[in-house]
Write a protein that holds these residues in place. Structure first.
Motif, PDB file in Angstrom:
ATOM      1  N   PHE A   1       0.829  -1.204   0.000  1.00  0.00           N
ATOM      2  CA  PHE A   1       0.000   0.000   0.000  1.00  0.00           C
ATOM      3  C   PHE A   1       0.860   1.250   0.000  1.00  0.00           C
ATOM      4  N   ILE A   2       1.968   1.190   0.771  1.00  0.00           N
ATOM      5  CA  ILE A   2       2.806   2.383   0.864  1.00  0.00           C
ATOM      6  C   ILE A   2       3.661   2.548  -0.394  1.00  0.00           C
ATOM      7  N   GLU A   3       4.235   1.430  -0.876  1.00  0.00           N
ATOM      8  CA  GLU A   3       5.273   1.540  -1.896  1.00  0.00           C
ATOM      9  C   GLU A   3       4.742   1.411  -3.328  1.00  0.00           C
ATOM     10  N   ALA A   4       3.796   0.493  -3.545  1.00  0.00           N
ATOM     11  CA  ALA A   4       3.506   0.094  -4.921  1.00  0.00           C
ATOM     12  C   ALA A   4       2.324   0.818  -5.536  1.00  0.00           C
ATOM     13  N   THR A   5       1.538   1.551  -4.744  1.00  0.00           N
ATOM     14  CA  THR A   5       0.366   2.186  -5.334  1.00  0.00           C
ATOM     15  C   THR A   5       0.770   3.264  -6.335  1.00  0.00           C
TER      16      THR A   5
ATOM     17  N   PHE B   1      -2.309  -3.950  -8.099  1.00  0.00           N
ATOM     18  CA  PHE B   1      -3.292  -5.007  -7.830  1.00  0.00           C
ATOM     19  C   PHE B   1      -2.652  -6.378  -8.009  1.00  0.00           C
ATOM     20  N   TYR B   2      -1.914  -6.513  -9.122  1.00  0.00           N
ATOM     21  CA  TYR B   2      -1.261  -7.800  -9.382  1.00  0.00           C
ATOM     22  C   TYR B   2      -0.247  -8.117  -8.285  1.00  0.00           C
ATOM     23  N   VAL B   3       0.534  -7.094  -7.905  1.00  0.00           N
ATOM     24  CA  VAL B   3       1.556  -7.317  -6.882  1.00  0.00           C
ATOM     25  C   VAL B   3       0.892  -7.670  -5.556  1.00  0.00           C
ATOM     26  N   PHE B   4      -0.221  -7.012  -5.276  1.00  0.00           N
ATOM     27  CA  PHE B   4      -0.957  -7.284  -4.040  1.00  0.00           C
ATOM     28  C   PHE B   4      -1.434  -8.734  -4.024  1.00  0.00           C
ATOM     29  N   LEU B   5      -2.004  -9.178  -5.133  1.00  0.00           N
ATOM     30  CA  LEU B   5      -2.462 -10.569  -5.233  1.00  0.00           C
ATOM     31  C   LEU B   5      -1.288 -11.517  -5.040  1.00  0.00           C
TER      32      LEU B   5
END
Lengths: 174, 333, 100
Positions: free
Chosen positions: A111-115, C6-10
């Protein structure tokens, strides 16, 4: 919009299949959940413009590796195993707790880095076409490719030595 | 996206499924007739003229049979297994081209469902997951004969997949593309069976083993395994296994025709594109006849003979063939 | 379009499920499958980032991961089968002889 719907459906399938693997009582079902997960990932690869990898994923993972798993599970009759108790009683609750902590940690970091990564751009012309992958594989990554082939040979010999050493070959797992 | 395009795809997919399913029905009749003639019998001739309604009668009989699930079978997988067997057999044909394109109602319609640049890999992927139905059926039946049949089937299919995969390679190398349409188009001057007789031969043998047909039908050997993985199945669930086998025969024939016999190509095809599907159908018929002929001629292999044939003969031969082809291609151009 | 995150989160969620599976289960085969799940999750992240940065090399890494995983499964299952011959169990706790 259609892509987003597809992503959500496939992601839910992948997650449910993953949880199924985690909690399945029967090893055959666990293996099948993993197969479902891999098929879902193959679909996601397709949405990411990687048709070659999607097909390799199905052929190698779902078609060969998981069949081998099923084969061994059925051959050993290792479908069910009493999971509770055991030498370390508090291991299982702790495992779930740690898993949850890891999930929260990873989620927070993303949430912090990749958004800030933003939306995926449309791919360039013939992005990830098989011929382009092949060019890269056999030119820039030729050495890793050769090492991988040696690795496969070593693995094959190792597996044969371990399982096939006894003369009474008990329908070897090859 | 353009909704007419969606409509076109849906119609083509439905048509393909319809053709496969009727094709399956009449393949069973063809098999019974041809085997009967080879054994100087008459074959089914009571239902309709020349027994043409026999598949319908068989279907009705199977629908009204009792559905039976063994007491200690795994119910979910027992029901799922026939479905898992049937689905790959139906979708594998999606990348096989039936022709180039025709004008229909003032609209250019391509005679193929999908022309993907990884077509061959798609076929291999679907072929590799078709093992599951058989293995799961064997395991879920909770019957030792079924389990043995399922395990034998998985061992056989994995073993023959290697040689089959290597038999896919020469046409890819000659055409320089993974798309079946490009491969067919590259055969305009000469069919690949002429350049690659050995690969075509290996493909034929391994594909028969891949669909578990005689003489490689060890997973369902009646005498030793009492029908193997589908021992416990009855009614429509058995019919699904049966359908899968014959649909796969059609699919394998179509793929063989596209890889080695020039697919939809034939005389005057460039002037009249409508001839394409007819040529392909004729070639599929040839392939089906060949498989039925094999069944009527050869006794079943023993299990160790089957494995030895696959691993010690076909696999090295296919490998050698790929090496020689690559060498010749590198030298000639 | 779907954001890369989204992909990385999954992928992260699947990875966490895999880790939990290794800690939680006692059937060696299922532990092994959980490791495969973790590799798969990493593959998904690789492909997503390859698309994000428009670099096909990320896809080649997945290709290598799949190759190594195939080799690893062959050896690992052979080890499990060999252990089963002596212990007659796939319980991870049956393999405690190695502790110091």
């Amino acid at each position: 919009m259609a892509l987003m719907t597809l992503f959500i459906i496939t992601a839910v399938i992948a997650l449910v299949a993953g949880l199924g693997l985690l909690f399945a009582r029967n090893a055959v079902y666990a293996a099948l959940f993993l197969v479902l997960n891999m098929l879902a990932l193959a679909v996601l690869f397709l949405t990411l413009g990687a048709p070659f990898l999607a097909m390799v994923q199905i052929t190698v993972y779902a078609g060969a590796v998981m069949v081998l798993f099923l084969f061994v599970v059925m051959l050993l009759g290792a479908e069910t195993l009493k999971e509770e108790g055991g030498p370390i009683a508090w291991q299982r609750p702790l495992a779930l707790l740690l898993g949850l902590v890891l999930t929260v940690l990873l989620a927070a970091v993303i949430f912090i880095e990749a958004t800030g990564l933003g939306n995926i751009l449309p791919p360039p012309e013939d992005y990830a076409a098989p011929s382009r992958l092949a060019m890269l594989l056999f030119q820039r990554y030729l050495l890793p490719f050769e090492i991988a082939s040696v690795l496969l040979l070593v693995a094959m010999i190792a597996a044969l030595v371990m399982v096939g050493s006894k003369k009474k070959t008990s329908s070897s797992s090859r | 996206m353009d909704w007419t395009l969606w409509l076109e795809w849906t119609i083509k997919a439905a048509l393909l499924l319809f053709i496969l399913l009727t094709g399956f029905a009449y393949t069973t009749l063809l098999e019974r007739k041809v085997v009967a003639w080879m054994q100087t019998r008459i074959g089914p001739n009571r239902a309709g003229p020349w027994g043409l309604l026999q598949p319908l009668a068989d279907g009705i009989k199977l629908i009204f049979k009792e559905e039976f699930i063994p007491a200690h079978a795994d119910k979910v997988l027992f029901i799922l297994a026939p479905v898992v067997t049937m689905v790959p057999a139906l979708i594998i044909m999606a990348v096989v081209p039936w022709g180039r394109e025709v004008v229909l109602f003032g609209r250019r319609v391509t005679l193929y469902l999908a022309d993907v640049n990884v077509g061959i890999l798609y076929i291999m992927a679907i072929a590799s997951i078709s093992v599951y139905g058989v293995v799961l059926a064997g395991w879920a039946s909770n019957n030792k004969y079924s389990l043995l049949g399922g395990l034998r089937a998985s061992a056989q299919m994995i073993s023959y997949e290697l040689a089959l995969g290597l038999a896919f390679l020469p046409p890819i190398m000659l055409a320089g593309s993974l798309s079946l349409r490009d491969i067919v188009e590259a055969q305009r001057s000469m069919w690949y069976v002429v350049y690659q007789p050995l690969a075509a031969f290996i493909f034929l043998i391994t594909s028969v083993a891949e669909v578990n047909r005689a003489p490689f039908d060890i997973p369902e050997a009646e005498q030793e395994l009492t029908a193997g993985y589908h021992t416990e199945y009855s009614g429509m669930k058995f019919a699904l296994f049966f359908m899968a086998e014959y649909t796969k025969m059609i699919a394998v024939s179509a793929i063989f025709a596209s890889l080695y016999l020039g697919g939809y190509l034939g005389p005057f095809e460039s002037q009249f594109p409508w001839l394409g599907p007819l040529y392909l159908a004729a070639k599929i018929f040839l392939g089906l006849f060949f498989m039925i002929w094999l069944r009527a001629t050869f006794p079943r292999f023993r299990y160790d003979q089957l494995m030895a044939l696959g691993w010690k003969n076909l696999f090295p031969l296919a490998l050698l063939n790929v090496v020689v082809t690559a060498g010749v291609l590198a030298l000639v151009g | 379009m779907v954001p890369t995150s989204f992909y990385v989160f999954l992928a992260a969620l699947l990875f966490a499920i895999g880790v939990t599976g290794v800690l939680f289960r006692r059937n060696t085969l299922i532990i092994y499958m959980s490791i495969e799940l973790m590799l798969n999750a990493a593959n998904l992240a690789f492909v997503a980032f390859a698309r994000q940065f428009q670099d096909v090399a990320g896809q080649l890494f997945v290709f290598f991961v799949i190759t190594v995983a195939a080799a690893e499964v062959a050896v690992g299952l052979a080890i499990i089968v060999t252990i089963f011959h002596t212990k007659h169990s796939v319980d991870i706790d049956a393999m405690r002889e190695l502790r110091g």
